[in-house]
Design a protein around this motif. Structure first.
Motif, PDB file in Angstrom:
ATOM      1  N   THR A 112       0.857  -1.184   0.000  1.00 39.65           N
ATOM      2  CA  THR A 112       0.000   0.000   0.000  1.00 39.65           C
ATOM      3  C   THR A 112       0.893   1.234   0.000  1.00 39.65           C
ATOM      4  O   THR A 112       2.113   1.134   0.148  1.00 39.65           O
ATOM      5  N   THR A 113       0.276   2.375  -0.125  1.00 41.17           N
ATOM      6  CA  THR A 113       1.034   3.608   0.020  1.00 41.17           C
ATOM      7  C   THR A 113       1.513   3.686   1.468  1.00 41.17           C
ATOM      8  O   THR A 113       0.919   3.078   2.362  1.00 41.17           O
ATOM      9  N   PRO A 114       2.609   4.391   1.730  1.00 41.57           N
ATOM     10  CA  PRO A 114       3.152   4.455   3.094  1.00 41.57           C
ATOM     11  C   PRO A 114       2.094   4.851   4.134  1.00 41.57           C
ATOM     12  O   PRO A 114       1.267   5.726   3.906  1.00 41.57           O
ATOM     13  N   GLY A 115       2.127   4.161   5.264  1.00 47.99           N
ATOM     14  CA  GLY A 115       1.161   4.433   6.313  1.00 47.99           C
ATOM     15  C   GLY A 115      -0.102   3.602   6.227  1.00 47.99           C
ATOM     16  O   GLY A 115      -0.912   3.591   7.145  1.00 47.99           O
ATOM     17  N   ASN A 116      -0.274   2.891   5.085  1.00 46.05           N
ATOM     18  CA  ASN A 116      -1.438   2.019   4.901  1.00 46.05           C
ATOM     19  C   ASN A 116      -2.733   2.745   5.272  1.00 46.05           C
ATOM     20  O   ASN A 116      -3.467   2.337   6.180  1.00 46.05           O
ATOM     21  N   PRO A 117      -3.053   3.858   4.589  1.00 49.92           N
ATOM     22  CA  PRO A 117      -4.212   4.679   4.956  1.00 49.92           C
ATOM     23  C   PRO A 117      -5.552   3.956   4.936  1.00 49.92           C
ATOM     24  O   PRO A 117      -6.480   4.356   5.652  1.00 49.92           O
ATOM     25  N   LYS A 118      -5.683   2.887   4.142  1.00 54.06           N
ATOM     26  CA  LYS A 118      -6.945   2.145   4.094  1.00 54.06           C
ATOM     27  C   LYS A 118      -7.043   1.100   5.211  1.00 54.06           C
ATOM     28  O   LYS A 118      -8.074   0.439   5.357  1.00 54.06           O
ATOM     29  N   GLY A 119      -5.983   0.944   5.981  1.00 55.95           N
ATOM     30  CA  GLY A 119      -5.999  -0.006   7.081  1.00 55.95           C
ATOM     31  C   GLY A 119      -6.141  -1.454   6.639  1.00 55.95           C
ATOM     32  O   GLY A 119      -6.794  -2.270   7.303  1.00 55.95           O
ATOM     33  N   ILE A 120      -5.508  -1.809   5.550  1.00 55.61           N
ATOM     34  CA  ILE A 120      -5.586  -3.176   5.013  1.00 55.61           C
ATOM     35  C   ILE A 120      -4.732  -4.122   5.857  1.00 55.61           C
ATOM     36  O   ILE A 120      -3.548  -3.857   6.095  1.00 55.61           O
ATOM     37  N   THR A 121      -5.329  -5.202   6.301  1.00 57.02           N
ATOM     38  CA  THR A 121      -4.603  -6.174   7.128  1.00 57.02           C
ATOM     39  C   THR A 121      -4.709  -7.594   6.604  1.00 57.02           C
ATOM     40  O   THR A 121      -4.057  -8.498   7.127  1.00 57.02           O
ATOM     41  N   SER A 122      -5.523  -7.830   5.569  1.00 50.33           N
ATOM     42  CA  SER A 122      -5.725  -9.189   5.070  1.00 50.33           C
ATOM     43  C   SER A 122      -6.004  -9.183   3.578  1.00 50.33           C
ATOM     44  O   SER A 122      -6.297  -8.135   2.981  1.00 50.33           O
ATOM     45  N   PHE A 123      -5.956 -10.362   2.982  1.00 48.83           N
ATOM     46  CA  PHE A 123      -6.268 -10.503   1.556  1.00 48.83           C
ATOM     47  C   PHE A 123      -7.712 -10.096   1.291  1.00 48.83           C
ATOM     48  O   PHE A 123      -8.017  -9.436   0.295  1.00 48.83           O
ATOM     49  N   ALA A 124      -8.614 -10.455   2.199  1.00 49.34           N
ATOM     50  CA  ALA A 124     -10.036 -10.126   2.036  1.00 49.34           C
ATOM     51  C   ALA A 124     -10.269  -8.626   2.002  1.00 49.34           C
ATOM     52  O   ALA A 124     -11.202  -8.145   1.337  1.00 49.34           O
ATOM     53  N   ASP A 125      -9.436  -7.877   2.706  1.00 44.65           N
ATOM     54  CA  ASP A 125      -9.593  -6.420   2.739  1.00 44.65           C
ATOM     55  C   ASP A 125      -9.418  -5.783   1.362  1.00 44.65           C
ATOM     56  O   ASP A 125      -9.888  -4.663   1.121  1.00 44.65           O
ATOM     57  N   LEU A 126      -8.739  -6.485   0.462  1.00 42.52           N
ATOM     58  CA  LEU A 126      -8.508  -5.946  -0.879  1.00 42.52           C
ATOM     59  C   LEU A 126      -9.804  -5.836  -1.671  1.00 42.52           C
ATOM     60  O   LEU A 126      -9.866  -5.115  -2.671  1.00 42.52           O
ATOM     61  N   ALA A 127     -10.831  -6.572  -1.235  1.00 45.99           N
ATOM     62  CA  ALA A 127     -12.118  -6.547  -1.931  1.00 45.99           C
ATOM     63  C   ALA A 127     -13.091  -5.542  -1.316  1.00 45.99           C
ATOM     64  O   ALA A 127     -14.240  -5.437  -1.753  1.00 45.99           O
TER      65      ALA A 127
END
Length: 248
Positions: A112-127
């Motif tokens: 992700t962009t630095p800082g992970n602004p979307k708070g993605i923590t798993s593969f499922a989060d990509l959807a």
């Protein structure tokens, strides 16, 4: 007259003595998967140092694009793919000199962009709705691996873009054109603090194995085999391991 001839001969010998030695080879052309750019560039410099006069030229791109170029007659000495599927196409096209050998493996990670602004923590989060995802196209090894994980997990991704090489995916994240992408762990490591990397356990179910081979129409088969040997040597393994590649 005799003195003049002897004088000319002396000059000719002097010039010949000052000329550099003839190059032992005309050069080596290596077609390699885009994810190998950093490591193979380093290995190419090592090869040139060990073989004075031999220039190594690389063509880095998605493995599927490289196979297409080779089967259409593009001249090359060595081919290194990011998966066994695209190497199988080269074998089926009868353009390889011998059985390919595996030299490394690689797995996917989320970037992700630095800082992970979307708070993605798993593969499922990509959807998740509103997440702009970039992946490799299905015919590219990194894209095939992503599709395999999708199928295994039942998570349906909706990427905004499918790229022809993993380096293009990484580039879109670095430049802020997307929220997240799926790239190899080696690409994420090379990008350092330009991206945030999020490992996910499902990646272990889609490991890509990298094979390498000398091509049948290699202009210098000996030098080509020597490059393959370098990649598979202890020195090659050290360079690949430092970049994050695992042993096959």
């Amino acid at each position: 007259m005799v003195k003049a001839i002897l004088g000319l001969l002396g000059v000719a010998l002097l010039v010949a003595g000052c000329s550099p030695p003839a190059a032992p080879g005309s050069g080596l052309t290596v077609f390699a998967a885009a994810s190998l750019k950093k490591t193979f560039t380093e290995l190419g410099a090592r090869f040139e140092k060990d073989h004075p006069g031999t220039k190594v030229t690389f063509n880095f791109a998605g493995s599927s694009d490289l196979v297409a170029q080779l089967t259409q007659g593009a001249p090359a000495d060595v081919f290194a793919a990011a998966d066994t599927g695209n190497m199988a196409k080269a074998v089926d096209a009868d353009i390889v000199a011998g059985p390919p050998v595996d030299f490394a493996t690689n797995t996917l990670t989320i970037v992700t962009t630095p800082g992970n602004p979307k708070g993605i923590t798993s593969f499922a989060d990509l959807a998740a709705p509103g997440t702009q995802l970039v992946v490799c196209a299905p015919q590219v090894p990194c894209g095939a691996a992503a599709a395999k994980i999708e199928k295994a997990t039942g998570v349906e991704l909706s990427p905004v873009s499918e790229e022809s090489a993993v380096t293009d995916v990484l580039g879109k994240i670095i430049t802020g054109q997307a929220d997240a992408g799926l790239v190899y762990v080696t690409d994420a490591a090379a990008a350092r603090d330009q991206v945030a990397a999020i490992a996910f356990p499902e990646a272990g179910d889609a490991v890509n194995t990298y094979p390498i081979t000398v091509l049948k129409d290699a202009a210098d088969p000996t030098a080509a085999q020597q490059f393959v040997d370098l990649v598979r040597s202890a020195d090659g393994r050290e360079i690949l391991s430092a970049a994050g590649f695992a042993a096959p």
